[in-house]
Enzyme design. Structure first.
Site: not given
Ligand code: URA
Length: 240
Positions: A102-104
């Site tokens: 998952l993106d930051k």
């Protein structure tokens, strides 16, 4: 397997520490105190106890984490906190890793495991495992967007997406924002953000709420995690 290896694998201490515990008589096998670290246990059949508590032999570990924004979905990072840093010392194992990324700045459901085979299946582009997201979008999403997502969007000029199910949950006309749910069957880089950008809007908040048949546990606060139950592991394994 040697008794000291068995105990170290089950995280009762380092190989050196568990040898000491064995010497002190903390460990029984089938009710008998064993003081030899070389004693061979059959991990499938023997009952090993540590200070009276039965040790259930386990080699695969599965956790569900409610990932907060600001941490990286990786095992190590030179600058930022990773999802592994959220694990308590007693749960940390070198062989655990997050299943996918998952993106930051994305929140939500992340599975951590050391089961490479399951991770491979869940991430395989051939398996089309569903991933469901909710998002806040800057801009008004429309019926036309729903149709375009359903047909299969082309993002960044030449990347073709599989059909995706977009649902408009709420529209705030005054602030020009839309709450959406989106079900994807693949996992391209920044996919939700890029799909929304392809129809001229911007994701400002993103959360994954489901992977396959496994839903995010709403009782987990951001940053909290727990072991998956046997039923949940079975749900995850239902990949066709
Ligand atoms: N799509 C994105 O854009 N970001 C994520 O983190 C997951 C899916």
């Amino acid at each position: 397997m040697r008794l000291d290896k068995f105990l170290a694998t089950m995280k009762y201490g380092s190989r050196k520490e568990v040898k000491q515990f064995i010497k002190k008589g903390c460990v029984t096998v089938n009710g008998e105190i064993i003081r030899s670290d070389r004693y061979q246990v059959n991990e499938m059949e023997d009952q090993v106890q540590f200070e009276g508590r039965v040790i259930h032999y386990q080699t695969e570990y599965y956790y569900i984490l409610h990932k907060p924004a600001g941490v990286i979905s990786a095992t190590v990072d030179n600058y930022d906190e990773t999802v592994m840093d959220l694990l308590a010392d007693e749960d940390f194992r070198e062989d655990l890793f997050p299943v996918g990324r998952l993106d930051k700045d994305t929140e939500g459901l992340l599975v951590l495991t050391n089961d490479g085979q399951l991770a491979h299946q869940l991430l395989s582009p051939k398996k089309h495992v569903e991933k469901e997201y909710i998002a806040t979008v800057s801009g008004i999403m429309t019926q036309r967007d729903i149709e375009q997502f359903a047909t299969g969007l082309t993002i960044d000029k030449n990347e073709q997406c599989l059909p995706a199910k977009l649902t408009i949950l709420a529209v705030d006309e005054e602030h020009e924002t839309t709450q959406i749910a989106l079900i994807l069957h693949e996992g391209k880089y920044h996919q939700v953000k890029r799909m929304v950008a392809a129809v001229g809007k911007k994701v400002t908040y993103l959360k994954r709420i489901r992977m396959g048949q496994l839903r995010l546990d709403n009782s987990l606060a951001l940053g909290e995690y727990r072991m998956l139950t046997a039923d949940e592991i079975r749900l995850l394994q239902q990949i066709t």
